[in-house]
Design an enzyme around this catalytic site. Structure first.
Site, PDB file in Angstrom:
ATOM      1  N   HIS A  46       0.838  -1.201   0.000  1.00 46.58           N
ATOM      2  CA  HIS A  46       0.000   0.000   0.000  1.00 46.58           C
ATOM      3  C   HIS A  46       0.877   1.258   0.000  1.00 46.58           C
ATOM      4  O   HIS A  46       0.680   2.170  -0.819  1.00 46.58           O
ATOM      5  CB  HIS A  46      -0.901  -0.018   1.240  1.00 46.58           C
ATOM      6  N   GLU A  47       1.837   1.297   0.912  1.00 51.64           N
ATOM      7  CA  GLU A  47       2.722   2.460   0.999  1.00 51.64           C
ATOM      8  C   GLU A  47       3.624   2.575  -0.230  1.00 51.64           C
ATOM      9  O   GLU A  47       3.978   3.680  -0.654  1.00 51.64           O
ATOM     10  CB  GLU A  47       3.572   2.383   2.271  1.00 51.64           C
ATOM     11  N   HIS A  93       1.860   4.586  -2.857  1.00 53.61           N
ATOM     12  CA  HIS A  93       2.058   6.023  -2.652  1.00 53.61           C
ATOM     13  C   HIS A  93       3.455   6.447  -3.116  1.00 53.61           C
ATOM     14  O   HIS A  93       3.613   7.453  -3.805  1.00 53.61           O
ATOM     15  CB  HIS A  93       1.931   6.364  -1.156  1.00 53.61           C
TER      16      HIS A  93
END
Length: 405
Positions: free
Chosen positions: A26-27, A30
């Protein structure tokens, strides 16, 4: 004591591994989009707390592994508050400080001074990475094990149930529910689960011709091996293949497997949205919402089932790997959905603020953000408490404590 530690490890270790892996992806979503737009990034951390080891790359980003494996985070330069959405005064102050430290033009490398559409894409990339991860995992699964389905054939009808009252018989083949064609028994089960208290019309094929039956699912308490004690909607049918033609298996090429993965994601998101919507209108109790304890229990459960499925070490390892891929895909979808909720502390809340900024041509005022964050934290804390309460009830903890008086 040894048995307790073994059980704790069985539940906690798989949970931490899955959670850290999914949150890191998920990170990373980003991070990659931010890097593509030239955003200056201070740190990418796998885990929290004290650094175990780390290094700094040529862009000045610190990559670190920390000792507490509860996910991870990416820190953009200039992130001074939790929201990553400073108001106009905060932006002006940050711009002056960056220019004073690095010279005119340096602010263009900072996340907060990127165009709104770039910031929105960077924020949305986290949940998007979760869905992409789920698609990749499902693609691997369907490529390796193929697609297995069974026709919605009625194998058993429980006495005193809505199905018995409706006139179902063993051997019936369900071909549609509420006019929607169905080909898989799992699809019928899912529709029934999401329809507690709502009459369902079943189009059924029998040896003597088609019939139409109506049954209303009712909630009943069940002890699920993975989920624990849950109230779930049923009509009292046991579905299963009775003849060889009812069972279907086909191997999927990578393109077909990817398509099936997208279909699975769509079905999971749709079912989740339906379930949450029914909670808000009072048609569901929320029993199926899981918190960290429930997810940890499920992780331990799938680990134990995979290990017990075959004693051969090689087959056990393969089964464990495939089981974890499936579990990780579902958890990844869940994390993606939760992060898109329009709550200020989540990615969806940031997107909501950016939507306001795009229309108003200025960031959300600081006092509004502050109120939003307080409300968001309260909502998120309430959701976590509710889910944890569900987890504890499923484990029969309160029933056990009640017997101590």
């Amino acid at each position: 004591m040894t048995g307790f530690l073994g059980q704790a490890l069985l539940y906690i270790v798989p949970f931490l591994l899955v959670l850290t892996f999914i949150v890191t992806i998920h990170e990373l979503g980003h991070f990659l989009v931010a890097r593509a737009f030239g955003v200056k990034i201070d740190r990418f951390s796998v885990g929290f707390g004290k650094t175990i080891f780390g290094r700094t790359d040529r862009h000045g980003t610190e990559w670190r592994m920390a000792w507490l494996p509860l996910g991870g985070y990416v820190k953009f330069s200039g992130d001074l508050d939790a929201s990553s959405v400073p108001d106009q005064a905060g932006l002006d102050e940050l711009r002056q400080r960056v220019i004073a430290e690095n010279g005119p033009g340096a602010e263009r490398d900072y996340f907060h001074f990127k165009p709104i559409w770039q910031r929105a894409l960077i924020v949305a990339a986290g949940p998007a990475a979760n869905f992409v991860l789920a698609m990749v995992l499902f693609t691997v699964l369907f490529s390796v094990i193929g697609e297995r389905t069974f026709a919605p054939r009625v194998a058993t009808v429980s006495e005193g149930t809505p199905a018995a009252a409706a006139g179902f018989r063993p051997g019936d083949l369900i071909v549609a529910v509420n006019g929607r064609p169905v080909e898989d028994g799992a699809e019928v089960t899912r529709l029934v689960m999401m329809s507690a208290g709502d009459p369902l019309t079943f189009s059924v094929q029998r040896a003597d011709g088609p019939v139409t039956l109506t049954a209303t699912p009712v909630r009943r308490l069940e002890n699920d091996e993975l989920a624990g004690r849950v109230r779930i909607a049923r009509i009292g049918l046991g579905l299963g293949p009775l003849v060889s033609a009812d069972y279907r298996f086909r191997r999927l090429n990578p393109v077909e497997a990817a398509g099936k993965g997208v279909e699975m994601i769509g079905a999971t998101v749709g079912t989740t949205a339906t379930y949450i919507g029914r909670i808000f209108i009072g048609k569901e109790s929320g029993d199926l919402l899981n918190g960290p304890i429930g997810i940890a229990k499920a992780a331990g459960g799938v680990t134990r089932l995979a290990v017990e499925a075959n004693p051969d070490p090689g087959l056990m390892a393969a089964n464990l790997a495939l089981t974890f891929l499936s579990f990780a895909a579902l958890v990844s979808i869940g994390i993606g959905i939760v992060n898109l909720l329009p709550i200020p502390v989540l990615d969806g809340g940031h997107l909501l603020f950016y939507g306001y900024e795009a229309v108003a041509r200025r960031p959300v005022p600081a006092h509004v953000q502050e109120v939003g964050y307080r409300v968001g934290l309260a909502l998120l804390a309430g959701l976590m408490l509710f889910a944890t309460w569900n987890d504890l009830q499923k484990l029969s903890l309160f029933k056990f404590l009640g017997g101590l008086a």
